[in-house]
Design a protein around this motif. Structure first.
Motif, PDB file in Angstrom:
ATOM      1  N   ASP A  60      17.425 -10.313   0.934  1.00  0.00           N
ATOM      2  CA  ASP A  60      16.271 -10.250   1.808  1.00  0.00           C
ATOM      3  C   ASP A  60      16.316  -8.955   2.604  1.00  0.00           C
ATOM      4  O   ASP A  60      17.358  -8.299   2.693  1.00  0.00           O
ATOM      5  CB  ASP A  60      16.259 -11.453   2.769  1.00  0.00           C
ATOM      6  CG  ASP A  60      16.050 -12.759   2.016  1.00  0.00           C
ATOM      7  OD1 ASP A  60      15.339 -12.743   0.998  1.00  0.00           O
ATOM      8  OD2 ASP A  60      16.612 -13.781   2.442  1.00  0.00           O
ATOM      9  N   PRO A  61      15.182  -8.542   3.219  1.00  0.00           N
ATOM     10  CA  PRO A  61      15.205  -7.343   4.079  1.00  0.00           C
ATOM     11  C   PRO A  61      16.272  -7.463   5.158  1.00  0.00           C
ATOM     12  O   PRO A  61      16.358  -8.455   5.862  1.00  0.00           O
ATOM     13  CB  PRO A  61      13.787  -7.325   4.677  1.00  0.00           C
ATOM     14  CG  PRO A  61      12.950  -8.029   3.657  1.00  0.00           C
ATOM     15  CD  PRO A  61      13.831  -9.106   3.081  1.00  0.00           C
ATOM     16  N   GLY A  62      17.094  -6.460   5.263  1.00  0.00           N
ATOM     17  CA  GLY A  62      18.200  -6.487   6.213  1.00  0.00           C
ATOM     18  C   GLY A  62      19.511  -6.852   5.553  1.00  0.00           C
ATOM     19  O   GLY A  62      20.582  -6.557   6.090  1.00  0.00           O
TER      20      GLY A  62
ATOM     21  N   LEU B 226       0.538  -6.279   5.957  1.00  0.00           N
ATOM     22  CA  LEU B 226       1.394  -5.271   6.582  1.00  0.00           C
ATOM     23  C   LEU B 226       0.553  -4.459   7.560  1.00  0.00           C
ATOM     24  O   LEU B 226      -0.669  -4.340   7.420  1.00  0.00           O
ATOM     25  CB  LEU B 226       2.052  -4.355   5.545  1.00  0.00           C
ATOM     26  CG  LEU B 226       1.181  -3.426   4.686  1.00  0.00           C
ATOM     27  CD1 LEU B 226       0.850  -2.104   5.388  1.00  0.00           C
ATOM     28  CD2 LEU B 226       1.896  -3.099   3.375  1.00  0.00           C
TER      29      LEU B 226
ATOM     30  N   ARG C  61       5.499  -2.586   8.935  1.00  0.00           N
ATOM     31  CA  ARG C  61       6.244  -3.836   8.975  1.00  0.00           C
ATOM     32  C   ARG C  61       5.347  -4.968   8.507  1.00  0.00           C
ATOM     33  O   ARG C  61       4.120  -4.917   8.669  1.00  0.00           O
ATOM     34  CB  ARG C  61       6.741  -4.130  10.386  1.00  0.00           C
ATOM     35  CG  ARG C  61       5.664  -4.475  11.396  1.00  0.00           C
ATOM     36  CD  ARG C  61       6.257  -4.649  12.782  1.00  0.00           C
ATOM     37  NE  ARG C  61       5.306  -5.156  13.755  1.00  0.00           N
ATOM     38  CZ  ARG C  61       5.173  -6.432  14.090  1.00  0.00           C
ATOM     39  NH1 ARG C  61       5.932  -7.340  13.501  1.00  0.00           N
ATOM     40  NH2 ARG C  61       4.298  -6.815  15.000  1.00  0.00           N
TER      41      ARG C  61
ATOM     42  N   ARG D 100       4.388   3.836   4.336  1.00  0.00           N
ATOM     43  CA  ARG D 100       4.854   4.827   5.319  1.00  0.00           C
ATOM     44  C   ARG D 100       4.479   6.238   4.876  1.00  0.00           C
ATOM     45  O   ARG D 100       3.973   7.044   5.668  1.00  0.00           O
ATOM     46  CB  ARG D 100       6.362   4.710   5.499  1.00  0.00           C
ATOM     47  CG  ARG D 100       6.939   5.717   6.490  1.00  0.00           C
ATOM     48  CD  ARG D 100       8.461   5.711   6.461  1.00  0.00           C
ATOM     49  NE  ARG D 100       8.988   4.458   6.944  1.00  0.00           N
ATOM     50  CZ  ARG D 100       9.221   4.202   8.230  1.00  0.00           C
ATOM     51  NH1 ARG D 100       8.962   5.126   9.137  1.00  0.00           N
ATOM     52  NH2 ARG D 100       9.708   3.034   8.594  1.00  0.00           N
TER      53      ARG D 100
ATOM     54  N   PRO E 114       6.977  -6.259  -0.236  1.00  0.00           N
ATOM     55  CA  PRO E 114       8.347  -5.797  -0.513  1.00  0.00           C
ATOM     56  C   PRO E 114       8.628  -4.461   0.157  1.00  0.00           C
ATOM     57  O   PRO E 114       7.725  -3.769   0.636  1.00  0.00           O
ATOM     58  CB  PRO E 114       8.365  -5.683  -2.046  1.00  0.00           C
ATOM     59  CG  PRO E 114       6.940  -5.499  -2.435  1.00  0.00           C
ATOM     60  CD  PRO E 114       6.126  -6.268  -1.437  1.00  0.00           C
ATOM     61  N   GLN E 115       9.914  -4.105   0.165  1.00  0.00           N
ATOM     62  CA  GLN E 115      10.317  -2.863   0.816  1.00  0.00           C
ATOM     63  C   GLN E 115       9.688  -1.643   0.151  1.00  0.00           C
ATOM     64  O   GLN E 115       9.350  -0.659   0.830  1.00  0.00           O
ATOM     65  CB  GLN E 115      11.843  -2.744   0.785  1.00  0.00           C
ATOM     66  CG  GLN E 115      12.571  -3.722   1.685  1.00  0.00           C
ATOM     67  CD  GLN E 115      12.225  -3.492   3.134  1.00  0.00           C
ATOM     68  OE1 GLN E 115      12.187  -2.357   3.604  1.00  0.00           O
ATOM     69  NE2 GLN E 115      11.965  -4.567   3.858  1.00  0.00           N
ATOM     70  N   ALA E 116       9.509  -1.699  -1.173  1.00  0.00           N
ATOM     71  CA  ALA E 116       8.900  -0.562  -1.857  1.00  0.00           C
ATOM     72  C   ALA E 116       7.477  -0.328  -1.358  1.00  0.00           C
ATOM     73  O   ALA E 116       7.048   0.812  -1.166  1.00  0.00           O
ATOM     74  CB  ALA E 116       8.909  -0.798  -3.372  1.00  0.00           C
ATOM     75  N   THR E 117       6.725  -1.416  -1.159  1.00  0.00           N
ATOM     76  CA  THR E 117       5.359  -1.283  -0.648  1.00  0.00           C
ATOM     77  C   THR E 117       5.360  -0.742   0.776  1.00  0.00           C
ATOM     78  O   THR E 117       4.522   0.087   1.146  1.00  0.00           O
ATOM     79  CB  THR E 117       4.656  -2.645  -0.697  1.00  0.00           C
ATOM     80  OG1 THR E 117       4.648  -3.129  -2.044  1.00  0.00           O
ATOM     81  CG2 THR E 117       3.225  -2.533  -0.209  1.00  0.00           C
ATOM     82  N   LEU E 118       6.309  -1.189   1.592  1.00  0.00           N
ATOM     83  CA  LEU E 118       6.395  -0.674   2.962  1.00  0.00           C
ATOM     84  C   LEU E 118       6.728   0.813   2.962  1.00  0.00           C
ATOM     85  O   LEU E 118       6.170   1.582   3.760  1.00  0.00           O
ATOM     86  CB  LEU E 118       7.439  -1.463   3.753  1.00  0.00           C
ATOM     87  CG  LEU E 118       7.122  -2.954   3.994  1.00  0.00           C
ATOM     88  CD1 LEU E 118       8.280  -3.622   4.728  1.00  0.00           C
ATOM     89  CD2 LEU E 118       5.837  -3.115   4.787  1.00  0.00           C
ATOM     90  N   ARG E 119       7.656   1.221   2.070  1.00  0.00           N
ATOM     91  CA  ARG E 119       7.994   2.651   2.000  1.00  0.00           C
ATOM     92  C   ARG E 119       6.790   3.472   1.558  1.00  0.00           C
ATOM     93  O   ARG E 119       6.532   4.555   2.089  1.00  0.00           O
ATOM     94  CB  ARG E 119       9.164   2.856   1.044  1.00  0.00           C
ATOM     95  CG  ARG E 119      10.505   2.343   1.554  1.00  0.00           C
ATOM     96  CD  ARG E 119      11.644   2.887   0.712  1.00  0.00           C
ATOM     97  NE  ARG E 119      11.545   2.448  -0.666  1.00  0.00           N
ATOM     98  CZ  ARG E 119      12.117   1.342  -1.146  1.00  0.00           C
ATOM     99  NH1 ARG E 119      12.825   0.568  -0.359  1.00  0.00           N
ATOM    100  NH2 ARG E 119      11.998   1.024  -2.419  1.00  0.00           N
TER     101      ARG E 119
END
Length: 823
Positions: free
Chosen positions: A208-210, A424, A409, A457, A449-454
């Motif tokens: 999971d994230p983190g 997000l 986030r 950004r 997912p983290q890829a989408t957040l990156r």
């Protein structure tokens, strides 16, 4: 046994051959069972036989047999043949172990391959005479031949298993090579590994994230509540240990092993006795970027995989990690392509403007790139546009602004807009400034997912950079227009030249200065040298330009004054920015400036004369005041010491006449009383002119006397250590306090007054306050302008003594007169 590579056929054949060769009625060959408590795969149980092939027994023959430690040592460690005779060994542990078979005689030989124990070869007879000399050696020879055959079979099985493993890995590689998307790769890996290793269920866990927990990314044959509720902590349980250690972790019988469960859901199932699986195998999946997750296989029966199967599982995990790496690289490539396309589109849309239509198109590209369903783009102070929303935008804009963080986030469910399951929120930041934000949501409930957040950004950073550049360009255009307007309206001459001195720009003041006409027009070939009337002035300007450019590259501006005709000019020369070699020249006509300087100098001299006259007047006033006080003291003493005494003496003479002329006694008495009143009046007048108490006793008794003489009840309050002032200051303070109390009696209508004296190292502070009706200080100033100089005179007298006097009053709230005199 010749040509046979199946260990079952080999064992059946050797049992039959042993029975026939020895002339015994029965025989069997059995293999040692792998230990359920083994610490290593394939470790054998020394006390148990399974897979028994027999001949000559009634029915199916023995299914399970035990091997005691003594027998095991003799057979497997020393390679001996054990001989059993019922008449001799019936009461021994061996006899009790063979009691179910009830033989009269029996031989037991070890089955070994290169010294490694495999099992035993057993033959018996119900006839005691059947056992002959040489039978033990014959049985051992048969056992050795069987061991050789079993070794060949084992090597063949290993080769076959190796070929199968290679085939399995090749098939898996071919299947995964056709899967370029990560989701397809994971699904194929999950199904293939479960089928190849015979698992009843499988799950693929990812961090999971983190990285604090692992959750199920995809599952096969697992209950839905298991998938939703299981969260594994790295380092605990089979899955957590495999992830934390990066090595395979297996448990043959998880409920019976006592291994701590890795999740609350698992602990609850174990406590309730409803945990559905026994064998568990965790395979770590590692990519070049580090741990990716764990492929966990679940078996309803205890785990029976041997070392070869576990090695195959490790190979499958490595193959899966490589496939995941390829899928991630493919996904990153696609992400970069989408990102590059979106960035180019954003730049193209914002190249020439910032209209609402342009922002909508930019938002549509961002929503498509992120794979979202809807989106909002808010630019502070400009506009808010939406894609996928109705024409009326939602009312939650202020709420979303309040949820901004330092970066993109996932939004908590309560902040996700109606009609979406996840969302997000990403800020548009440029340095420390927040230019706006991007909101994107999706009907699905899985968080972004983290890829989408990156990706969000990077998109937002690019958009913020383009917006800030455009805003900067607009600001620069406005600034340029503002500076041009300032230059055009400036009274100073401003002009620019090229490196040859040709004038590129001249504001109206410069054109007036150069042409001699207000707002005149310069010729097209006008040059800086046009300003010079002769060769000397041309040399001067050329020297100034060379000095600005500087031989050492200093290129610093210079400021100087020059005379052109009848004009005195202040000139500043500097290089134009951009390295073109041109000059920026600013000139100011100082003729008026010098005329004003002359006037200012004359006015300053006049002010100095006035100040000198004022100081002379103040000195005269101070001397006059001192002389007045001295005159008052002299008159007061003369009145007190001479006039009052003469009046007293005259009264006494009249009183003596009263005895000589009794008939005139009433008139004489009346006249004596009048003389007494006159003497008292003279004494009062003398005290008011100069109270002797001030000279005789000092300041504080004099102030106390003033309080006693006032018609309004007044009190004296003293704080600090008493310090004796100069006679001039004491007289000044006495007069100021007396005048203040007189004003209280005349104008305040007060019930009480107070005189507070405070001594300090710097001076003496005195306050005269009352609780009267007060007054408006502004009205008092107006009266001073009309010639009523009471307060003005008090302030001036305090200033002559080097002090200050301030009056604070408000209608209805009394008055305070504050006096400060320095030591």
């Amino acid at each position: 046994m010749d040509g046979s590579l199946e260990h079952g056929q080999i064992l059946a054949a050797v049992a039959e051959v042993a029975a026939q060769a020895l002339g015994f009625g029965r025989a069997f060959a059995g293999l040692l069972t792998p230990s359920p408590a083994a610490t290593e795969p394939g470790q054998l149980n020394r006390g148990h036989l399974s897979e028994i092939w027999s001949t000559g027994f009634v029915g199916s023959g023995p299914q399970h047999m035990g091997v005691g430690p003594v027998s095991y040592a003799a057979l497997m460690e020393r390679g001996e043949v054990i001989t059993y005779r019922a008449t001799h060994d019936e009461g021994t542990p061996l006899g009790r172990g063979l009691s179910d078979l009830a033989p009269q005689v029996a031989l037991i030989a070890p089955l070994r391959v290169r010294g490694q124990p495999l099992g035993v070869l057993y033959a018996d007879s119900d006839r005691p005479e059947a056992l002959r000399n040489g039978d033990a050696a014959l049985l051992l020879e048969l056992a050795e031949q069987a061991g050789l055959a079993l070794g060949s079979a084992h090597r063949f099985a290993e080769a076959t298993r190796q070929q199968r493993s290679e085939s399995v890995l090749r098939e898996l590689g071919q299947a995964l090579s056709g899967k370029l998307h990560l989701a397809d790769t994971l699904a194929e890996l999950l199904q293939r590994c479960a089928a190849l290793l015979g698992a009843d269920a499988a799950a693929l866990y990812t961090a999971d994230p983190g990285g604090r927990t692992l959750s199920i990314h995809s599952a096969l044959n697992l209950p839905s509540d298991w998938v939703l509720r299981v969260r594994v902590r790295p380092g605990s349980g089979v899955t957590g240990r495999a992830f934390a250690e990066g090595q395979r972790c297996e448990c043959h019988d998880f409920p019976a092993s006592g291994m701590p469960a890795a999740s609350r859901h698992t602990r609850a199932l174990l406590a309730a006795g409803t945990y559905p699986f026994r064998g568990v195998l965790g395979l770590p999946l590692t990519t070049r970027q580090g741990p990716f997750g764990v492929l966990t296989l679940y078996f309803t029966a205890p785990l029976t995989l041997d070392s070869a199967d576990l090695q195959l599982a490790d190979a499958l995990a490595v193959q899966g990690g490589l496939a995941i790496d390829n899928a991630l690289l493919f996904g990153e490539g696609q992400e970069r392509e989408r990102e590059a396309g979106a960035l180019l589109g954003i730049s193209g849309r914002l190249e020439h403007g910032l209209t609402r239509h342009d922002l909508t198109q930019v938002l549509r590209m961002m929503v498509e790139t992120l794979g979202a369903g809807r989106g909002l783009l808010h630019i502070a102070g400009t506009a808010t546009v939406g894609v996928g929303f109705p024409s009326a935008l939602p009312d939650e804009l202020d709420t979303l602004t309040g949820q901004l963080g330092r970066g993109p986030r996932p939004l908590p469910p309560r902040w996700v807009m109606a009609g979406a399951g996840s969302a997000l929120l990403a800020p548009l930041r440029h340095g420390a400034d927040v230019l706006g934000w991007l909101y994107a949501d999706d009907p699905g409930t899985d968080p972004p997912p983290q890829a989408t957040l990156r990706l969000s950004r990077r998109l937002c950073e690019h958009l913020a950079d383009r917006l800030s550049r455009q805003q900067l360009a607009v600001a620069l255009a406005r600034s340029e227009a503002s500076y041009r307007q300032l230059a055009e309206s400036s009274h100073d001459a401003i002009l620019t030249t090229d490196p040859l001195g040709r004038i590129l720009y001249a504001n109206p003041a410069a054109r007036t200065l150069l042409t001699g006409e207000r707002g005149g027009t310069l010729p097209p070939d006008a040059s800086l040298l046009t300003w010079a009337a002769d060769a000397d002035q041309q040399a001067l300007w050329q020297g100034l330009a060379a000095q600005v450019r500087g031989p050492a590259g200093s290129k610093s501006p210079i400021r100087t004054e020059v005379t052109v005709g009848e004009q005195r000019l202040e000139v500043q020369l500097g290089l134009l920015s951009g390295g073109t070699g041109g000059l920026l020249i600013m000139a100011r006509d100082l003729s008026e400036h010098y005329r004003l300087l002359g006037q200012i100098s004359q006015r300053g001299q006049e002010l100095e004369a006035v100040a000198l006259r004022r100081d002379e007047l103040r000195t005269f006033l101070s001397l006059y005041t001192q002389a007045q006080e001295e005159e008052r003291r002299r008159i007061s003493r003369e009145l007190h010491d001479e006039t009052a005494q003469l009046l007293v003496a005259a009264r006494r003479k009249l009183l003596r006449l009263e005895k000589q002329a009794p008939q005139a006694a009433p008139d004489i008495t009346a006249l004596a009383d009048e003389l007494s009143e006159i003497a008292a009046g003279v004494r009062r007048f003398a005290r008011h002119l100069r109270p002797s108490v001030l000279d005789d006793l000092g300041l504080l008794p004099a102030l106390e006397w003033l309080c006693a003489q006032a018609r309004t009840p007044a009190r004296l309050e003293v704080s600090g250590d008493e310090i004796r002032l100069s006679s001039v200051q004491e007289v000044t303070l006495f007069r100021l306090v007396g005048e203040a109390l007189t004003n209280v009696d005349k104008h305040a209508g007060a019930a009480s007054a107070a005189v507070r004296v405070t001594f300090s190292a710097q001076g003496i502070h005195t306050t005269v306050s009352d609780d009267g009706q007060g007054f408006d200080p502004a009205a008092a100033q107006a009266l001073s302008a009309q010639g009523h100089l009471g307060l003005l005179g008090l302030r001036e007298r305090a200033a002559l003594a080097g002090g200050t006097l301030e009056v604070e009053s408000l209608a209805g709230y009394g008055t305070q007169v504050r006096i400060w005199l320095p030591l």
